[in-house]
Design an enzyme around this catalytic site. Structure first.
Site, PDB file in Angstrom:
ATOM      1  N   LEU A 224      23.277 -76.511  84.311  1.00 22.73           N
ATOM      2  CA  LEU A 224      22.187 -75.544  84.187  1.00 22.73           C
ATOM      3  C   LEU A 224      21.171 -75.972  83.125  1.00 22.73           C
ATOM      4  O   LEU A 224      20.291 -75.198  82.761  1.00 22.73           O
ATOM      5  CB  LEU A 224      22.750 -74.161  83.846  1.00 22.73           C
ATOM      6  N   GLY A 225      21.298 -77.199  82.667  1.00 21.32           N
ATOM      7  CA  GLY A 225      20.398 -77.700  81.635  1.00 21.32           C
ATOM      8  C   GLY A 225      19.321 -78.625  82.158  1.00 21.32           C
ATOM      9  O   GLY A 225      18.722 -79.383  81.374  1.00 21.32           O
ATOM     10  N   GLY A 226      19.046 -78.572  83.461  1.00 20.86           N
ATOM     11  CA  GLY A 226      18.013 -79.437  84.035  1.00 20.86           C
ATOM     12  C   GLY A 226      18.524 -80.823  84.363  1.00 20.86           C
ATOM     13  O   GLY A 226      17.808 -81.815  84.216  1.00 20.86           O
TER      14      GLY A 226
ATOM     15  N   SER B 290      30.953 -72.498  77.912  1.00 17.97           N
ATOM     16  CA  SER B 290      30.280 -73.344  78.905  1.00 17.97           C
ATOM     17  C   SER B 290      29.084 -72.623  79.527  1.00 17.97           C
ATOM     18  O   SER B 290      28.968 -72.523  80.747  1.00 17.97           O
ATOM     19  CB  SER B 290      31.241 -73.789  80.009  1.00 17.97           C
TER      20      SER B 290
ATOM     21  N   GLY C 179      26.471 -78.673  81.644  1.00 13.43           N
ATOM     22  CA  GLY C 179      25.181 -79.358  81.706  1.00 13.43           C
ATOM     23  C   GLY C 179      24.434 -79.153  83.006  1.00 13.43           C
ATOM     24  O   GLY C 179      23.244 -79.470  83.098  1.00 13.43           O
TER      25      GLY C 179
ATOM     26  N   TYR D  92      41.074 -78.634  68.526  1.00 12.65           N
ATOM     27  CA  TYR D  92      39.837 -79.404  68.627  1.00 12.65           C
ATOM     28  C   TYR D  92      39.914 -80.656  67.749  1.00 12.65           C
ATOM     29  O   TYR D  92      40.412 -80.623  66.623  1.00 12.65           O
ATOM     30  CB  TYR D  92      38.630 -78.565  68.222  1.00 12.65           C
TER      31      TYR D  92
END
Length: 330
Positions: A223-225, A216, A221, A53
Site C-alpha cells: 500500500l506504499g506505492g 503492517s 509495502g 525482536y
C-alpha cells in the site's frame, strides 16, 4: 501530533505508534537512536517492541537498543509509553528446553525480568501477549499479571494476534477474578487490503474497551506505492509483495489504488495510514521506519484528512467484509 486514550484506560498515547522491529536487523544503533529522538520530538510517545525482536541469535537486541537510548537521559523513559511483548522462545536457536516460551506463569515472570534488564527500566507500561497460548488457562495468566502489577513491573496488559473469542475469554476471566483490569489493547493485522479483523476482532475489542493497534499498516509495502516505485526505479519486488502482485486478481486492485491517489495528488503510504486513523476503535497504527525519511512520511499522515468521496472510492477498491455479524450471518 494528536493523542487519544488507550482503550478504556486513562493512558494518553499518540495516534502513531513507533514500531521498532527494524532496530538491529536493518537499522543500526546510532540510526535507531536518531529515529527515536525524531519520533519523540514530533510528539510520538507510544513505542512498541517485543522480546524476540532482533531475531535468531540476536533475539533481544532491539530491546537493548531501546535501553541504551533510555540511558541517555533527557526524560526519554519518562516521556515514552513503552510496550513490549512476550510469547516467542528466547532460547538459543535449536534449543527446545521447556518453559522458555509462551504464557505460563513461569515464563511470564522470567520474560518480564529479562526484558526489564535489556530495556534498562524498572517498569513496562503495556505488556502484550504476542500470541494465543492454547495450553495455558487465562486464570494462570492473570495471576501472573496481577503479581507483576503489584510489584510495579507492569502497568497494563494487552494482546496481539488474538481472535475475537479469545479477547472475550480473556476479559471474562479477568472479570471473574475481580480486581484485574484485563486486556486494554489488541495489536492485530489490519489495513486497507487486509480487513478480516472487522469481522470479529475489532467488534470484540470495542465491546470490551480495548484500543486497536494495527500492525503492517502498509501491508508489507503493497500500500506504499509499490507498482509506481517498481516502474520508476526499475526495481523488482520480492517476498510477499512479489507474490501478491503476481496474483492476476490482486495486481489490478493495487494499480487502481495508486491511480486513484495519483489523481488526487496523494502519497499511497500516507493515505493508507490516514485511512486507519478514520476507523472506529483504532488507537493508532504501528509505523516501523528504517530511516528518518520514512518517519517523516508517516507523520504527515496524521494531518491528512480524507474526504468522504475518497473514502468511498477506497472502499470500492478494497471492500471490507461489511457489518458484523451480518457479514457472515446473512
Amino acid at each position: 501530533m494528536e493523542y487519544t486514550q488507550l482503550g478504556r484506560t486513562g493512558l494518553k498515547v499518540s495516534r502513531l505508534v513507533l514500531g521498532t522491529m527494524n532496530f538491529g536487523p536493518q537499522t543500526d544503533e546510532a540510526d535507531s537512536h536518531a529515529i527515536m529522538d525524531a519520533a519523540l520530538d514530533a510528539g510520538i510517545n507510544f513505542f512498541d517492541t517485543a522480546n524476540v525482536y532482533g531475531w535468531g541469535e540476536n533475539k533481544g537486541r532491539t530491546e537493548k537498543i531501546i535501553g541504551s537510548w533510555f540511558a541517555k537521559g533527557g526524560e526519554r523513559r519518562e516521556k515514552v509509553v513503552l510496550a513490549t511483548k512476550v510469547y516467542g522462545s528466547m532460547s538459543r536457536e535449536g534449543d527446545t528446553w521447556p518453559n522458555f516460551d509462551k504464557l505460563s506463569a513461569l515464563n511470564i515472570r522470567r520474560a518480564v525480568d529479562a526484558s526489564l534488564k535489556r530495556l534498562g527500566t524498572d517498569y513496562i507500561d503495556l505488556y502484550q501477549f504476542h500470541h494465543v497460548d492454547r495450553n495455558t488457562p487465562f486464570d494462570e495468566i492473570w495471576q501472573a499479571v496481577d503479581v507483576l502489577v503489584q510489584q510495579g513491573k507492569i502497568l497494563y496488559a494487552g494482546s496481539s494476534n488474538f481472535p475475537g473469542y479469545k479477547i472475550a475469554q480473556a476479559n471474562e476471566s479477568a472479570a471473574r477474578r475481580g480486581g484485574t483490569i484485563g486486556l486494554v489493547s489488541e495489536q492485530c493485522h489490519y489495513n486497507l487490503a487486509e480487513r478480516r479483523a472487522e469481522m470479529e476482532v475489532i467488534p470484540a475489542a470495542r465491546e470490551y474497551g480495548l484500543g486497536v493497534i494495527p500492525w503492517s499498516p502498509l501491508h508489507g509495502g503493497l500500500l506504499g506505492g509499490v507498482i509506481k516505485k517498481e516502474v520508476q526505479g526499475g526495481r523488482r519486488t520480492s517476498g510477499r509483495a512479489a507474490d501478491a502482485l503476481a496474483d492476476p486478481a490482486a495486481r489490478p486492485r493495487y494499480q487502481a489504488y495508486e491511480d486513484l491517489l495519483d489523481k488526487h495528488g496523494l502519497e499511497p503510504g500516507e493515505v493508507a495510514l490516514a485511512w486507519l486513523l478514520t476507523r472506529p476503535g483504532v488507537t493508532g497504527p504501528i509505523v516501523g521506519p528504517r530511516t528518518a525519511e520514512q518517519l517523516q512520511s508517516a507523520l504527515r499522515a496524521v494531518e491528512l484528512k480524507l474526504s468522504e468521496e475518497l473514502l468511498a472510492s477506497l472502499d470500492e477498491i478494497f471492500p471490507g467484509p461489511g457489518p458484523s455479524p451480518e457479514a457472515f450471518a446473512w
